[in-house]
Scaffold this motif. Structure first.
Motif, mmCIF file in Angstrom:
data_model
loop_
_atom_site.group_PDB
_atom_site.id
_atom_site.type_symbol
_atom_site.label_atom_id
_atom_site.label_comp_id
_atom_site.label_asym_id
_atom_site.label_seq_id
_atom_site.Cartn_x
_atom_site.Cartn_y
_atom_site.Cartn_z
ATOM 1 N N ALA A 234 0.938 -0.760 -0.066
ATOM 2 C CA ALA A 234 0.100 0.475 -0.037
ATOM 3 C C ALA A 234 1.217 1.497 0.446
ATOM 4 O O ALA A 234 0.597 1.874 -0.571
ATOM 5 C CB ALA A 234 -0.892 -0.103 1.335
ATOM 6 N N ALA A 235 1.775 1.206 1.052
ATOM 7 C CA ALA A 235 2.965 2.412 1.254
ATOM 8 C C ALA A 235 2.743 3.103 -0.944
ATOM 9 O O ALA A 235 3.898 3.330 -0.759
ATOM 10 C CB ALA A 235 3.844 2.041 1.564
ATOM 11 N N GLY A 236 3.000 2.153 -1.431
ATOM 12 C CA GLY A 236 3.983 2.735 -2.771
ATOM 13 C C GLY A 236 2.549 2.396 -3.368
ATOM 14 O O GLY A 236 3.109 2.989 -4.628
ATOM 15 N N LEU A 237 1.327 3.375 -3.346
ATOM 16 C CA LEU A 237 0.405 3.747 -3.770
ATOM 17 C C LEU A 237 0.063 5.377 -3.386
ATOM 18 O O LEU A 237 0.312 5.170 -2.496
ATOM 19 C CB LEU A 237 -1.414 3.399 -4.081
ATOM 20 N N PRO A 238 -0.470 6.026 -3.590
ATOM 21 C CA PRO A 238 -0.977 7.285 -3.175
ATOM 22 C C PRO A 238 -2.188 6.796 -2.065
ATOM 23 O O PRO A 238 -2.517 6.320 -1.956
ATOM 24 C CB PRO A 238 -1.747 7.966 -4.429
ATOM 25 N N PRO A 239 -1.954 8.581 -1.027
ATOM 26 C CA PRO A 239 -2.791 7.546 0.289
ATOM 27 C C PRO A 239 -4.143 7.965 -0.447
ATOM 28 O O PRO A 239 -4.725 8.285 -1.464
ATOM 29 C CB PRO A 239 -3.051 9.213 0.895
ATOM 30 N N GLY A 240 -5.302 7.287 0.506
ATOM 31 C CA GLY A 240 -6.698 7.235 -0.040
ATOM 32 C C GLY A 240 -7.429 6.127 -0.214
ATOM 33 O O GLY A 240 -6.264 5.116 0.413
ATOM 34 N N SER A 241 -8.625 5.674 -0.472
ATOM 35 C CA SER A 241 -8.777 4.665 -1.424
ATOM 36 C C SER A 241 -8.178 3.761 -1.898
ATOM 37 O O SER A 241 -7.123 4.076 -3.102
ATOM 38 C CB SER A 241 -10.170 4.385 -1.353
ATOM 39 N N ALA A 242 -8.552 2.618 -3.062
ATOM 40 C CA ALA A 242 -8.396 1.472 -2.982
ATOM 41 C C ALA A 242 -8.962 0.316 -3.581
ATOM 42 O O ALA A 242 -10.266 0.464 -2.593
ATOM 43 C CB ALA A 242 -6.786 0.558 -2.480
ATOM 44 N N VAL A 243 -8.595 -0.486 -4.413
ATOM 45 C CA VAL A 243 -9.560 -1.217 -5.014
ATOM 46 C C VAL A 243 -8.398 -2.823 -4.970
ATOM 47 O O VAL A 243 -7.568 -3.065 -5.451
ATOM 48 C CB VAL A 243 -9.998 -1.699 -6.563
ATOM 49 N N VAL A 244 -9.485 -3.925 -4.748
ATOM 50 C CA VAL A 244 -8.561 -5.037 -4.131
ATOM 51 C C VAL A 244 -9.303 -5.967 -5.203
ATOM 52 O O VAL A 244 -10.574 -6.517 -5.770
ATOM 53 C CB VAL A 244 -8.717 -5.834 -2.682
ATOM 54 N N LYS A 245 -8.194 -6.622 -6.264
ATOM 55 C CA LYS A 245 -8.446 -7.412 -6.876
ATOM 56 C C LYS A 245 -7.298 -8.685 -6.950
ATOM 57 O O LYS A 245 -5.941 -8.784 -6.598
ATOM 58 C CB LYS A 245 -8.565 -7.335 -9.000
ATOM 59 N N ASP A 246 -7.482 -9.406 -8.357
ATOM 60 C CA ASP A 246 -6.121 -10.843 -8.418
ATOM 61 C C ASP A 246 -5.545 -10.330 -10.186
ATOM 62 O O ASP A 246 -5.807 -9.128 -10.457
ATOM 63 C CB ASP A 246 -5.979 -11.963 -8.443
ATOM 64 N N TYR A 247 -4.671 -11.224 -10.384
ATOM 65 C CA TYR A 247 -3.728 -10.461 -11.398
ATOM 66 C C TYR A 247 -5.388 -10.113 -12.468
ATOM 67 O O TYR A 247 -4.374 -10.006 -13.714
ATOM 68 C CB TYR A 247 -3.198 -11.490 -12.053
ATOM 69 N N VAL A 248 -5.996 -11.116 -12.643
ATOM 70 C CA VAL A 248 -7.102 -10.929 -13.361
ATOM 71 C C VAL A 248 -8.461 -10.700 -13.320
ATOM 72 O O VAL A 248 -9.085 -10.287 -14.177
ATOM 73 C CB VAL A 248 -7.573 -12.217 -14.408
ATOM 74 N N LYS A 249 -8.894 -10.510 -12.114
ATOM 75 C CA LYS A 249 -10.501 -10.256 -12.043
ATOM 76 C C LYS A 249 -9.716 -8.971 -10.324
ATOM 77 O O LYS A 249 -9.730 -9.969 -9.693
ATOM 78 C CB LYS A 249 -11.449 -11.731 -11.990
ATOM 79 N N SER A 250 -11.747 -8.676 -9.941
ATOM 80 C CA SER A 250 -12.290 -8.460 -9.188
ATOM 81 C C SER A 250 -12.974 -8.574 -8.496
ATOM 82 O O SER A 250 -13.627 -9.463 -9.229
ATOM 83 C CB SER A 250 -12.297 -6.372 -9.132
ATOM 84 N N TYR B 227 -13.671 -3.045 -2.093
ATOM 85 C CA TYR B 227 -13.124 -1.399 -1.629
ATOM 86 C C TYR B 227 -12.641 -1.063 -0.307
ATOM 87 O O TYR B 227 -13.168 -1.701 0.326
ATOM 88 C CB TYR B 227 -14.437 -1.014 -1.824
ATOM 89 N N VAL B 228 -11.636 -0.540 -0.483
ATOM 90 C CA VAL B 228 -10.123 -0.123 0.205
ATOM 91 C C VAL B 228 -10.728 1.345 1.166
ATOM 92 O O VAL B 228 -9.791 1.640 0.493
ATOM 93 C CB VAL B 228 -9.164 -0.234 0.737
ATOM 94 N N PRO B 229 -11.409 1.605 2.332
ATOM 95 C CA PRO B 229 -11.528 2.560 2.248
ATOM 96 C C PRO B 229 -10.330 3.651 2.030
ATOM 97 O O PRO B 229 -10.436 4.911 1.817
ATOM 98 C CB PRO B 229 -12.613 3.280 2.659
ATOM 99 N N ASP B 230 -9.653 3.502 2.663
ATOM 100 C CA ASP B 230 -8.344 4.320 3.335
ATOM 101 C C ASP B 230 -6.933 3.405 3.358
ATOM 102 O O ASP B 230 -7.395 2.257 4.900
ATOM 103 C CB ASP B 230 -8.426 5.109 4.689
ATOM 104 N N GLY C 255 -1.903 -13.885 -7.664
ATOM 105 C CA GLY C 255 -1.137 -12.988 -6.924
ATOM 106 C C GLY C 255 -2.653 -11.774 -6.110
ATOM 107 O O GLY C 255 -3.906 -11.270 -7.227
ATOM 108 N N VAL C 256 -2.393 -10.920 -5.217
ATOM 109 C CA VAL C 256 -3.338 -10.532 -5.294
ATOM 110 C C VAL C 256 -2.584 -8.673 -5.571
ATOM 111 O O VAL C 256 -1.524 -8.329 -5.123
ATOM 112 C CB VAL C 256 -3.143 -10.153 -3.625
ATOM 113 N N VAL C 257 -3.974 -8.127 -5.839
ATOM 114 C CA VAL C 257 -3.269 -6.738 -6.740
ATOM 115 C C VAL C 257 -4.001 -5.483 -5.884
ATOM 116 O O VAL C 257 -5.602 -5.416 -5.429
ATOM 117 C CB VAL C 257 -3.380 -6.474 -8.523
ATOM 118 N N LEU C 258 -3.559 -4.318 -5.916
ATOM 119 C CA LEU C 258 -3.845 -2.994 -4.883
ATOM 120 C C LEU C 258 -4.043 -2.053 -6.084
ATOM 121 O O LEU C 258 -2.911 -1.736 -6.764
ATOM 122 C CB LEU C 258 -3.160 -2.135 -3.680
ATOM 123 N N ARG C 259 -5.018 -1.032 -6.662
ATOM 124 C CA ARG C 259 -5.099 -0.506 -7.701
ATOM 125 C C ARG C 259 -5.665 1.012 -6.901
ATOM 126 O O ARG C 259 -6.943 0.902 -6.683
ATOM 127 C CB ARG C 259 -5.909 -0.713 -8.569
#
Length: 313
Positions: free
Chosen positions: A141-157, A167-170, A195-199
Motif C-alpha cells: 500500500a505504501a507504493g500507492l497514493p494516500p486514500g482509497s484503493a481497489v483489491v483484485k487478483d491478476y485477472v478479476k475483482s 473496496y478499501v476506504p483508506d 496474486g493480490v493486486v491493489l489499485r
C-alpha cells in the motif's frame, strides 16, 4: 465493410457441459453467426482443460486443423499453454500464443505498457487461499497514493461484493486493508489468479444516457469495435479518445485485445482493465455479425488505416 475470408477461420468454443456436440449456451449464438458467414466452429471441453487434461479437452479438434482462435471461458495461463501444446500435437495451433495470452490476460503483463493510462497499482504474487500478512500488505500500500484503493487478483475483482471484498476506504488503515484482502482471497478460493493486486481508486462518471464503461476490441493493434461493458444495463456508448490507448495496444503486441475504458471525473479516459479478446465477454446487445468479423476479416485489411477510431471498419 471489408471483404471477409471466413472460410479460413476456425474458432474453438467451449462445449455444453451436458452435450459434447453443442456449444455452451453462452457462446451458441456467436458460434451460429460464425458458421453463417462461412467460418468453422469446433468444440473444446473447458472442464477438462481446468482439470489438467488437455488431450481430452481437444479430442474433437480434427487433425491438421491449422491456425485456430479460442472463444470461451477464462483459462489460467498455464492451462492455456497446455491447450496450445495439445493442439500442436494434433497439427493445430492457437493464433494467440501462450506468451501473448498471458501478457494481455494478467495485469503484471500489461500494466507497464499502459502506465499513465491506468490507475497506479502494485501486486504481490500469492497462492490461492494464501492471505498476505499485514506487514506485506502495508508495504504494498505504501507504493500507492494516500486514500482509497481497489483489491483484485491478476485477472478479476469482486466488484459485486464491493464493500466486503473489493473496496478499501483508506490504505492507512492496515486492519481494514487486511480484512478486505482476506475476504477477497477467501471468496476467490482456488480460482485466485496470480496474486493480490491493489489499485488506486479513481472516481469515474457515467456519460448521460450511455454506458459508464466501454469495451474496445482491438485486432492487430486496430480498434475494430466499441461496445458497452457486458455488465452495463445500457447499450449506448460514448466516443472515447483512443489515440493514447492505441499506442499502448500496439506496444503490447498481442493480436486480439480488449481495453475497458471509463471517464474519470476530470474528463480523462482511463484504462480500467486490459484483457485477451478470446476470453472477453460481449455485451448481449452487441452486433454479433460485426463481432465475428473481428476474427474472420483478412489480417492485411485489418492493418490498413481505419476510417474511424471508434467503430468497425
Amino acid at each position: 465493410m471489408p471483404t471477409t475470408t471466413a472460410t479460413t477461420t476456425t474458432v474453438l468454443y467451449c462445449r455444453d457441459p451436458l452435450n459434447e456436440r453443442r456449444a455452451d449456451a453462452h457462446f451458441a449464438a456467436e458460434a451460429r453467426r460464425l458458421r453463417a458467414v462461412g467460418g468453422t466452429a469446433l468444440l473444446v471441453d473447458h472442464d477438462a482443460l481446468l482439470a489438467g487434461d488437455p488431450e481430452r479437452a481437444v479430442a474433437r479438434v480434427p487433425e491438421r486443423t491449422g491456425a485456430v482462435w479460442y472463444r470461451g471461458w477464462m483459462l489460467p495461463a498455464r492451462r492455456y499453454a497446455e491447450m496450445d501444446a495439445a493442439l500442436r500435437r494434433r497439427g493445430a495451433e492457437l493464433v494467440v500464443t501462450p506468451e501473448a495470452y498471458r501478457r494481455a490476460h494478467e495485469l503484471p503483463g500489461w500494466y507497464g505498457t499502459f502506465a499513465g493510462l491506468t490507475p497506479l497499482s502494485g501486486w504481490l504474487p500469492t497462492a490461492p487461499r494464501e492471505v498476505p500478512d499485514p506487514q506485506r500488505l502495508a508495504a504494498l500500500a505504501a507504493g500507492l497514493p494516500p486514500g482509497s484503493a481497489v483489491v483484485k487478483d491478476y485477472v478479476k475483482s469482486r466488484k459485486h461484493e464491493w464493500a466486503e471484498a473489493c473496496y478499501v476506504p483508506d490504505l492507512a488503515d492496515p486492519a481494514a486493508l487486511h480484512r478486505v484482502v482476506a475476504r477477497f482471497v477467501e471468496l476467490q478460493d482456488e480460482f485466485l489468479a496470480g496474486g493480490v493486486v491493489l489499485r488506486a481508486f479513481e472516481t469515474f462518471v457515467a456519460p448521460q444516457a450511455a454506458a459508464a464503461e466501454v469495451r474496445v476490441w482491438w485486432r492487430d493493434g486496430v480498434p475494430r469495435m466499441v461496445t458497452a461493458h457486458p455488465d452495463s444495463a445500457v447499450a449506448e456508448v460514448p466516443e472515447p479518445d483512443l489515440e493514447p490507448v492505441r499506442a499502448a495496444v500496439e506496444a503490447l503486441g498481442c493480436p486480439f485485445v480488449t481495453t475497458d475504458l471509463a471517464l474519470r471525473a476530470d474528463g480523462a479516459w482511463r484504462v480500467v482493465e486490459v484483457g485477451d479478446g478470446q476470453v472477453s465477454d460481449v455485451h448481449p446487445e452487441a452486433d454479433l455479425t460485426a463481432f465475428v468479423q473481428l476474427l474472420t476479416t483478412d489480417q492485411a485489411l485489418l492493418r490498413a488505416p481505419s476510417t474511424s477510431g471508434t467503430t468497425p471498419a
